[in-house]
Write an enzyme that holds these catalytic residues in place. Sequence first.
Site, PDB file in Angstrom:
ATOM      1  N   ARG A 188       0.725  -1.154  -0.081  1.00  0.00           N
ATOM      2  CA  ARG A 188      -0.026   0.183   0.053  1.00  0.00           C
ATOM      3  C   ARG A 188       0.845   1.328  -0.036  1.00  0.00           C
ATOM      4  O   ARG A 188       0.347   2.319   0.753  1.00  0.00           O
ATOM      5  CB  ARG A 188      -0.905   0.104   1.387  1.00  0.00           C
ATOM      6  N   SER A 262     -10.637  -0.767   3.542  1.00  0.00           N
ATOM      7  CA  SER A 262      -9.915  -1.065   4.516  1.00  0.00           C
ATOM      8  C   SER A 262      -9.512   0.496   5.021  1.00  0.00           C
ATOM      9  O   SER A 262      -8.727   1.311   4.008  1.00  0.00           O
ATOM     10  CB  SER A 262      -8.533  -1.667   4.223  1.00  0.00           C
ATOM     11  N   GLU A 366      -5.177   3.950   6.322  1.00  0.00           N
ATOM     12  CA  GLU A 366      -4.616   3.882   5.154  1.00  0.00           C
ATOM     13  C   GLU A 366      -5.275   4.790   4.259  1.00  0.00           C
ATOM     14  O   GLU A 366      -4.657   5.256   3.234  1.00  0.00           O
ATOM     15  CB  GLU A 366      -5.142   2.378   4.659  1.00  0.00           C
TER      16      GLU A 366
HETATM   17  N1  EPU Z   1      -9.904 -11.025  10.259  1.00  0.00           N
HETATM   18  C1  EPU Z   1     -10.813 -10.983  11.584  1.00  0.00           C
HETATM   19  N2  EPU Z   1     -11.677 -10.081  11.523  1.00  0.00           N
HETATM   20  C2  EPU Z   1     -12.261  -9.188  10.491  1.00  0.00           C
HETATM   21  C3  EPU Z   1     -11.503  -9.170   9.448  1.00  0.00           C
HETATM   22  C4  EPU Z   1     -10.284  -9.968   9.255  1.00  0.00           C
HETATM   23  O1  EPU Z   1     -10.395 -12.007  12.364  1.00  0.00           O
HETATM   24  O2  EPU Z   1     -13.256  -8.707  10.825  1.00  0.00           O
HETATM   25  C5  EPU Z   1      -8.896 -11.749  10.202  1.00  0.00           C
HETATM   26  C6  EPU Z   1      -9.361 -13.058   8.980  1.00  0.00           C
HETATM   27  O3  EPU Z   1      -9.962 -13.832   9.447  1.00  0.00           O
HETATM   28  C7  EPU Z   1      -7.795 -13.345   8.435  1.00  0.00           C
HETATM   29  C8  EPU Z   1      -7.111 -11.928   8.651  1.00  0.00           C
HETATM   30  O4  EPU Z   1      -7.653 -11.279   9.445  1.00  0.00           O
HETATM   31  O5  EPU Z   1      -7.376 -14.342   9.177  1.00  0.00           O
HETATM   32  C9  EPU Z   1      -6.935 -10.959   7.141  1.00  0.00           C
HETATM   33  O6  EPU Z   1      -8.190 -10.912   6.691  1.00  0.00           O
HETATM   34  P1  EPU Z   1      -8.644 -10.789   5.143  1.00  0.00           P
HETATM   35  O7  EPU Z   1      -7.874 -12.058   4.663  1.00  0.00           O
HETATM   36  O8  EPU Z   1      -9.954 -10.748   5.258  1.00  0.00           O
HETATM   37  O9  EPU Z   1      -7.624  -9.836   4.657  1.00  0.00           O
HETATM   38  P2  EPU Z   1      -7.266  -8.075   5.238  1.00  0.00           P
HETATM   39  O10 EPU Z   1      -6.033  -8.157   5.984  1.00  0.00           O
HETATM   40  O11 EPU Z   1      -8.448  -7.937   6.076  1.00  0.00           O
HETATM   41  C10 EPU Z   1      -6.649  -7.317   3.023  1.00  0.00           C
HETATM   42  C11 EPU Z   1      -6.411  -5.756   2.126  1.00  0.00           C
HETATM   43  C12 EPU Z   1      -8.038  -5.628   1.320  1.00  0.00           C
HETATM   44  C13 EPU Z   1      -8.302  -7.062   0.414  1.00  0.00           C
HETATM   45  C14 EPU Z   1      -7.926  -8.256   1.413  1.00  0.00           C
HETATM   46  C15 EPU Z   1      -8.006  -9.366   0.672  1.00  0.00           C
HETATM   47  C16 EPU Z   1      -5.302  -4.258   3.577  1.00  0.00           C
HETATM   48  C17 EPU Z   1      -5.385  -3.173   4.427  1.00  0.00           C
HETATM   49  N3  EPU Z   1      -6.442  -4.878   3.305  1.00  0.00           N
HETATM   50  O12 EPU Z   1      -7.497  -7.065   3.991  1.00  0.00           O
HETATM   51  O13 EPU Z   1      -7.915  -4.626   0.971  1.00  0.00           O
HETATM   52  O14 EPU Z   1      -9.251  -6.855  -0.166  1.00  0.00           O
HETATM   53  O15 EPU Z   1      -6.759  -8.341   2.002  1.00  0.00           O
HETATM   54  O16 EPU Z   1      -6.921  -9.730  -0.111  1.00  0.00           O
HETATM   55  O17 EPU Z   1      -4.310  -4.740   3.398  1.00  0.00           O
HETATM   56  C18 EPU Z   1      -8.629  -2.245   0.729  1.00  0.00           C
HETATM   57  O18 EPU Z   1      -7.556  -2.099   0.550  1.00  0.00           O
HETATM   58  O19 EPU Z   1      -9.526  -1.388   0.547  1.00  0.00           O
HETATM   59  C19 EPU Z   1      -8.957  -3.567   0.646  1.00  0.00           C
HETATM   60  C20 EPU Z   1     -10.250  -4.118   1.325  1.00  0.00           C
END
Ligand code: EPU
Length: 370
Positions: A188, A262, A366
Amino acid sequence: MASAMSPPGAELSINSSYLCVVKIFENISLRNLNSFGVEACAARLVEWESPQELSRNADGELISSLTKDPWLALGGGNNILFTRDFDGTLVKSAARKIEVTAETPKTLSVRAESGTDWDYFVSWCIANNAWGAENLSGIPGSVGAAPIQNIGAYGAEAKDIIHSVECFSIDTGVFLTLAAEHCAFGYRDSVFKRQLRGRVIITAVNFILSKKPRPNLHYAALAEKVAETGSGEPTLQNISQAVISIRNSKLPDPKKIGNAGSFFKNPIVDTNVAHEIAKSHPEMPLYPCAENHLKTKLAAGWLIEAAGWRGKTDIETGGRGRVGIHPCQALVVINNGGATGSEIVSFAQEVQQDIKSKFGVSLEIEVNIC
Ligand code: EPU
């Protein structure tokens, strides 16, 4: 040019010299130009269709005003939070051409102008059998905004397919093309958020896509979804549909609920700090950083949920319930209706402080706060 008596948001002038078009609006409401749907007003919005117009408009009047007054490039408004009126010029690209610039037996080089809708670009790639953008399906925003924060999802990042970025330098008034290796792409992050912040306007992005199938199913939930939706070799269409279906199940539609995806970055901490936290939270996800084994990425969504914020509103912190954390994805801060940018920032700061006190981890915002 317009008088100060013009109604808010009125289109004030269209400069069509040099066969290029620039639209200028004054005192324009930004409510429909930011995905949080917060109310704010910009003194001026300049929408351009041809990059040449940036340098030639009204004998340089536009550019010389940008060098003096505050200005900001606005993409789809999906990663910005206005906390006050913007007393300067917002510059928005309406240049939306996509063209193939080169082709080899294995690759397709594609140039997309910065005002192209990102998801339209992804659909264009899919329709043209070009691999590399499909995991980034459904991301709101414009092509020109994609390199700024190196958008990423489901195991792919924009940098994986970006060959170079074309921009216009406000400082020097010249056009330049930055090769991807000079864009300092990171998680990012890019040179456009750092050294070049406020100094260039991105006019187009050049991509290199693969003509050979190159499915990227490293993200476990995506691989599972793709396996559910199709038999045999994964296609561009079923990968894209799987991504959209996962997104729809977790992320609120900004047309219905104000949000900017995010709100926080996933924090990158020292690996020994991550392991210390994991001692008392063994279920916490840890993502080793490929580039640096001394660092580990944590999931901000997990931390926020574990701290009890998922689905909560600012009523918890003495607010009016107009801001909250989305019930399906704790990384997403939502405008429940009528929230101001300042209310959203105050709420986010409460969440940051709580995560700091419970886990000792600093969450970085972010979204661009303006
Ligand atoms: N998790 C939780 N609770 C939640 C959300 C997530 O426990 O409410 C846990 C999930 O179970 C998982 C971990 O956190 O173990 C990571 O969650 P997830 O795979 O859903 O991805 P993320 O890290 O929450 C990132 C990006 C998203 C992108 C997703 C999918 C960032 C800041 N965000 O989210 O990007 O869609 O991966 O690859 O890196 C964006 O930038 O606007 C965005 C949505």
